[in-house]
Design an enzyme around this catalytic site. Structure first.
Site, PDB file in Angstrom:
ATOM      1  N   GLY A   1       0.843  -1.193   0.000  1.00 50.56           N
ATOM      2  CA  GLY A   1       0.000   0.000   0.000  1.00 50.56           C
ATOM      3  C   GLY A   1       0.874   1.237   0.000  1.00 50.56           C
ATOM      4  O   GLY A   1       1.909   1.285   0.667  1.00 50.56           O
TER       5      GLY A   1
ATOM      6  N   GLY B   1      -0.565   4.568   0.146  1.00 53.14           N
ATOM      7  CA  GLY B   1      -1.349   5.753   0.494  1.00 53.14           C
ATOM      8  C   GLY B   1      -0.660   6.530   1.601  1.00 53.14           C
ATOM      9  O   GLY B   1       0.560   6.430   1.779  1.00 53.14           O
ATOM     10  N   LEU B   2      -1.429   7.308   2.344  1.00 51.34           N
ATOM     11  CA  LEU B   2      -0.812   8.140   3.378  1.00 51.34           C
ATOM     12  C   LEU B   2      -0.037   7.301   4.375  1.00 51.34           C
ATOM     13  O   LEU B   2       1.071   7.660   4.765  1.00 51.34           O
ATOM     14  CB  LEU B   2      -1.875   8.963   4.095  1.00 51.34           C
ATOM     15  CG  LEU B   2      -2.416  10.134   3.288  1.00 51.34           C
ATOM     16  CD1 LEU B   2      -3.447  10.898   4.098  1.00 51.34           C
ATOM     17  CD2 LEU B   2      -1.295  11.070   2.876  1.00 51.34           C
ATOM     18  N   ALA B   3      -0.609   6.173   4.806  1.00 54.73           N
ATOM     19  CA  ALA B   3       0.085   5.363   5.805  1.00 54.73           C
ATOM     20  C   ALA B   3       1.264   4.626   5.177  1.00 54.73           C
ATOM     21  O   ALA B   3       2.396   4.713   5.670  1.00 54.73           O
ATOM     22  CB  ALA B   3      -0.889   4.375   6.442  1.00 54.73           C
ATOM     23  N   GLY B   4       1.029   3.911   4.084  1.00 54.10           N
ATOM     24  CA  GLY B   4       2.082   3.111   3.463  1.00 54.10           C
ATOM     25  C   GLY B   4       3.169   3.970   2.846  1.00 54.10           C
ATOM     26  O   GLY B   4       4.364   3.688   2.994  1.00 54.10           O
TER      27      GLY B   4
ATOM     28  N   SER C   1     -17.662  16.850   0.806  1.00 51.60           N
ATOM     29  CA  SER C   1     -16.909  16.983   2.064  1.00 51.60           C
ATOM     30  C   SER C   1     -17.731  17.478   3.244  1.00 51.60           C
ATOM     31  O   SER C   1     -18.582  18.357   3.120  1.00 51.60           O
ATOM     32  CB  SER C   1     -15.758  17.959   1.848  1.00 51.60           C
ATOM     33  OG  SER C   1     -15.198  18.327   3.078  1.00 51.60           O
TER      34      SER C   1
ATOM     35  N   ARG D   1     -20.611  12.229  12.298  1.00 49.84           N
ATOM     36  CA  ARG D   1     -21.127  11.579  11.092  1.00 49.84           C
ATOM     37  C   ARG D   1     -22.193  10.529  11.361  1.00 49.84           C
ATOM     38  O   ARG D   1     -23.202  10.469  10.657  1.00 49.84           O
ATOM     39  CB  ARG D   1     -19.966  10.926  10.343  1.00 49.84           C
ATOM     40  CG  ARG D   1     -19.041  11.968   9.775  1.00 49.84           C
ATOM     41  CD  ARG D   1     -17.849  11.358   9.083  1.00 49.84           C
ATOM     42  NE  ARG D   1     -17.067  12.441   8.492  1.00 49.84           N
ATOM     43  CZ  ARG D   1     -15.894  12.287   7.897  1.00 49.84           C
ATOM     44  NH1 ARG D   1     -15.354  11.090   7.821  1.00 49.84           N
ATOM     45  NH2 ARG D   1     -15.267  13.313   7.379  1.00 49.84           N
TER      46      ARG D   1
ATOM     47  N   GLU E   1      -6.046   2.939   7.758  1.00 50.50           N
ATOM     48  CA  GLU E   1      -7.419   2.431   7.807  1.00 50.50           C
ATOM     49  C   GLU E   1      -7.443   0.908   7.936  1.00 50.50           C
ATOM     50  O   GLU E   1      -8.425   0.341   8.421  1.00 50.50           O
ATOM     51  CB  GLU E   1      -8.185   2.875   6.551  1.00 50.50           C
ATOM     52  CG  GLU E   1      -9.683   2.606   6.631  1.00 50.50           C
ATOM     53  CD  GLU E   1     -10.446   3.067   5.391  1.00 50.50           C
ATOM     54  OE1 GLU E   1      -9.838   3.707   4.504  1.00 50.50           O
ATOM     55  OE2 GLU E   1     -11.656   2.801   5.302  1.00 50.50           O
TER      56      GLU E   1
ATOM     57  N   LEU F   1      -6.782  11.143   7.737  1.00 52.05           N
ATOM     58  CA  LEU F   1      -5.494  11.579   7.199  1.00 52.05           C
ATOM     59  C   LEU F   1      -4.496  11.667   8.343  1.00 52.05           C
ATOM     60  O   LEU F   1      -3.349  11.236   8.242  1.00 52.05           O
ATOM     61  CB  LEU F   1      -5.647  12.935   6.511  1.00 52.05           C
ATOM     62  CG  LEU F   1      -6.699  12.992   5.397  1.00 52.05           C
ATOM     63  CD1 LEU F   1      -6.725  14.374   4.758  1.00 52.05           C
ATOM     64  CD2 LEU F   1      -6.412  11.944   4.339  1.00 52.05           C
TER      65      LEU F   1
END
Lengths: 655, 250
Positions: free
Chosen positions: A46, A48-51, A290, A337, A432, A448
């Site tokens: 991955g 993304g932001l984490a990976g 958003s 939410r 996530e 994020l």
């Protein structure tokens, strides 16, 4: 009351007061000296932001990193689609924010189902994230004085959200991507785009590698390493229609689960309140509008059912029900939410929904445009308004948006300890993909934050706790476990190609998604969940009899890719419903109709909360449900009881 | 609505491709262009054929994966959108629509409408970043940045790396892509230390990948889904000239 005995592995929560747990843990963590780091190989799945942030940072530290993603470039990971912003306890607005408040809001927002120590750490490193991103050149919104601007998000009474118009995820991801490209150029990271993980390889009980498929040539191969990091995102696409990218899938996490990793709280799914409503059965995905829009937009439906067919402009102010402002006066349109979504569902179930099928509510900017002018609104939300107009053909500057809740994020994920390591030694899970910090409901602008916290700041500090005890390079890809996993992966590909039916993969995915949405969506009950658990095996059976996957395995074959993912979604959906059935309480995004406040409850008669709000059962369910893939595939429940020492367990109220 | 599709089909990177014709019947006008292709593919699959391969992911105009040339124009004729944001209501019943990949020497076709755009990653690798080692940053508000500079940086940073600029250019130039990144990073004080190195390395990598030169046709700007301005190319040229002169003079 059940006996509160945890039977998950030790979560390794450091001793001491919450404020000093993380610094103490870092102080007591093992270190690997710079010369030795380059002897260790780390797999990151991955980008993304984490990976992406983990791969870049670990490479900077000197580890040799192999990073894999299914997209054609790491820059396209789905973090890119996050719109609104990222929270940080900077208190630049001087409005009373602090690390403690961000921690408290997150624990409360998650309906008291997260691990306190992890959340506190998240709040603590949130400030470092902003510093790091600004240093990389992330173009956050600024004020005229040149300093950073903030806005508000749901579930908070301070302005702590940093943003880059409606494209914050994109800008943060590009920051991480550029750091990753820098490390690729420096030779520390080897990147494998268009490569899908098909299995986790466990050797002597430790995660030591993965089996992957090159999505262009179709070649299946093995990669060995000293540890494996999964940062593969959420499982929202189990519902078919979601705000996730089409390729998002649960395969890596589910394969790891089948190899022994516990899957925690799969029933905690986030239904985001403000998405563009479904318009037809051809629809392939849903688009988020958003949450930041709720800073200026007001949500309403007609008070009278008779008005639902009328154009919004013809419904006078007095005949409108601004239901969030009415029910939650302190938070108004910025209620969290889960609560905003259920309120929209209630209004529509009551026959007051607007638009086709009555499945929509208005998000109205008329007041804000009147107060601030069209230009200001356009500067704040221009790209979102344009996106809405492109999809619906309607102009939100002159008529209210129509929105409806949609599956957006999944709080559940693989179980991890404080080091972000799963119960399978060596397997670490970030972002996530882990069950993480959001409890039963994630607050806006926190995904994020968590992805980057895990990747930039947590895993670099905690990974040595595992690696320092490992002899580098002890397992090679020619070990028999790799060969066995590769053979299984090849057999599975052959099996998918060989079914020879007539139905498309998508048709099964749609069928599964509709069922899960219907029975395990915004509201769940015992009978519905049991029905889903009967029907899912039927879907699986017909999938393996009737699916048609054209082409061969030795080429770029998008139907084959989808088929592998959908096969896992079918199996996973069963676990999702099983978890929802077992959790006999309502909390956050998990709303069991049997457990809600009624007029007979003192909390309602005293005015503390409203009828119909989620009712938790802390004595019996204040635990993390960590499911083991038992022998024969039967899920086995393990519990990690949650201790609340710094936040008092209370009924959540946003009134 | 009923349409006729003329679609580029190509079995693999070294296969010869050709245009094939498909009917697209009973398409709802609310559907997106990619959803229309989903419907066509669904029918191809149930009829026993091989579906049309195309790149896509987020389907909301931000990931940059979708990359179709529609009736000769990358992302189609509507301005400021990606292929996934194009909706069928923009077409008329009975239309014939030509669907081709993004074409450029530096973007080889992998299959059907799927192309390899890894050249863009290699350009970023050459210098499209600010070296800020994790953990070494000072407080985010320590260096104020004028709002106008930050806003302009954002306009450039909005690039999604889709490659439409290259596909639209008769020279297959990647100057808009490169200039946007150089502009984005160069507009911040923290981007200055590497500014000269960055512009030289990125432009050289761009040349090495086989992208052409800019001859001021402005097709790139016209098709850019994020409306990135070709004025950044002028800035890029100035920056490159200055940096290479300084390099020569030492």
């Amino acid at each position: 009351m059940s006996e509160r005995v945890s039977d998950t592995p030790d979560a390794r929560i450091p001793e001491g007061p919450i404020e000093s747990k993380w610094s103490r843990h870092k102080r007591e963590s093992k270190l690997i000296n710079p010369t030795n780091r380059r002897k260790y190989e780390v797999i990151v799945v991955g980008s993304g932001l984490a990976g992406g942030s983990a791969a870049a940072t670990l490479s900077e530290l000197g580890y040799r990193v192999k990073c894999f993603c299914y997209q054609d470039s790491p820059r396209r990971a789905h973090s890119i689609a996050a719109q609104g912003g990222t929270n940080a306890a900077k208190n630049y607005q001087n409005d009373g924010d602090s690390v403690y408040r961000l921690f408290y809001d997150t624990v409360k927002g998650g309906d008291f189902r997260s691990r306190e120590a992890n959340v506190y750490r998240l709040a603590e490193v949130s400030a470092n994230i902003i510093d790091q991103c600004v240093a990389q050149g992330v173009p956050f919104a600024r004020e005229y004085g040149g300093l950073l601007d903030n806005r508000s998000f749901g579930g908070a009474q301070v302005k702590r959200t940093f943003y880059a118009r409606g494209q914050t995820g994109q800008q943060l991801l590009l920051g991480a991507y550029q750091a990753l490209q820098k490390e690729i150029a420096a030779g520390g990271v080897e990147m494998f785009p268009r490569t899908e993980m098909l299995d986790l390889v466990v050797v002597d009980g430790h995660a030591k590698g993965i089996v992957v498929r090159d999505m262009v040539s179709g070649e299946i191969s093995s990669h060995a390493a000293d540890c494996v990091i999964l940062a593969t995102g959420g499982y929202g696409n189990a519902f078919f229609l979601s705000t996730n990218a089409k390729g998002c899938n649960v395969m890596a996490a589910y394969r790891a689960h089948k190899r022994g990793a516990y899957f925690a709280n799969p029933c905690y799914t986030q239904i985001h309140p403000t998405c563009i409503p479904v318009s037809g059965d051809y629809q392939s995905k849903l688009t988020l509008m958003s949450e930041s829009l709720r800073n200026d937009g007001r949500i309403w439906v007609p008070k009278n059912k008779g008005d639902v067919g009328k154009p919004a402009a013809q419904i006078p102010e007095g005949d409108r029900d601004y239901y969030l402002e009415r029910k939650y006066p302190s938070f108004g349109n910025l209620a969290p939410r889960d609560i905003a979504s259920r309120s929209a569902k209630e209004a529509c179930d009551d026959g007051r929904g607007v638009g086709p099928g009555g499945l929509g509510v208005y998000l109205d900017f008329a007041d804000a445009i009147g107060r601030l002018g069209k230009d200001t609104i356009s500067a704040r939300y221009g790209n979102l308004f344009q996106m809405y107009e492109k999809i619906t053909g309607e102009d939100p500057y002159t008529q209210p948006m129509r929105i409806y809740p949609a599956v957006h994020y999944t709080m559940g994920g693989l179980w991890v300890d404080y080091n972000l390591m799963s119960n399978v030694p060596g397997l670490h899970v970030l972002g996530e993909a882990n069950f993480s910090d959001h409890g039963a409901n994630r607050l806006g602008a926190s995904a994020l934050m968590q992805g980057l916290a895990d990747g930039y700041f947590v895993i670099p500090a905690t990974l040595p706790n595992y690696l320092a005890d490992q002899k580098p390079g002890s397992v090679a890809a020619d070990a028999p476990e790799f060969k066995a996993a590769e053979d299984e992966a090849r057999e599975r590909v052959a099996k998918l190609l060989g079914v020879g039916g007539t139905r498309s993969v998508d048709s099964f995915h749609r069928e599964l998604g509709l069922l899960v949405w219907d029975k395990c969506g915004m509201a769940r009950n015992d009978a519905g969940l049991k029905e889903a658990l009967e029907k899912i095996p039927e879907i699986r059976e017909s999938f393996w009899k009737e699916v048609r996957v054209p082409g061969s395995g030795e080429q770029l074959n998008q139907e084959l890719e989808k088929a592998g993912r959908v096969a896992d979604f079918i199996d996973f959906a069963e676990l999702l419903c099983r978890d929802a059935l077992h959790r006999e309480e309502s909390c956050g995004g998990h709303f069991r109709e049997e457990y809600q406040f009624t007029e007979d409850d003192p909390e309602v008669s005293s005015g503390y909360t409203n009828e119909g709000e989620a009712k938790r059962r802390d004595d019996d369910y204040a635990y993390v449900a960590a499911w083991e893939h038992g022998a024969g595939g039967e899920p086995v429940l393990h519990k990690e009881w949650l201790e609340f020492e710094d936040v008092k367990l209370a009924t959540r109220s946003y009134k | 609505m009923n349409l006729t599709l003329k679609v580029w089909r190509q079995g693999g990177p070294n296969h010869k491709g050709k245009i094939e014709t498909y009917p697209a019947e009973d398409i709802p006008e609310e559907a997106s262009f990619l959803e229309m292709l989903d419907i066509v593919n669904e029918r191809i699959i149930t009829d026993g054929g091989e579906p049309i391969a195309f790149d896509h992911d987020c389907r909301e105009g931000i990931c940059g994966a979708c990359s179709l040339t529609i009736n000769g124009v990358p992302h189609g004729r509507e301005s400021a959108i990606t292929t996934c944001q194009l909706h069928m209501r923009k077409f008329r019943d009975g239309d014939t629509i030509w669907v081709e990949p993004f074409r450029a020497r530096a973007f080889p076709v992998l299959r059907d409408l799927v192309v390899d755009r890894s050249a863009f990653d290699r350009i970023i690798e050459a210098g499209g970043y600010i070296s800020a080692r994790t953990g070494s940053a000072v407080d985010a508000n320590a260096t104020p940045v004028p709002k106008a500079d930050a806003d302009e940086a954002f306009e450039a940073a909005a690039c999604i790396g889709c490659g439409a600029c290259v596909a639209a250019c008769k020279n297959a130039s990647a100057m808009l892509f490169v200039s946007a990144k150089v502009k984005h990073l160069g507009n911040f004080p923290q981007g200055q230390p590497e500014a000269k190195r960055r512009v030289l390395a990125m432009v050289r990598q761009m040349d090495e990948e086989g992208f052409g030169n800019c001859t001021n046709q402005y097709e790139c700007e016209a098709v850019c889904p994020k409306e990135i301005t070709a004025e950044f190319i002028a800035d890029l040229n100035r920056g490159y000239a200055k940096a290479s002169l300084e390099e020569t003079l030492g």
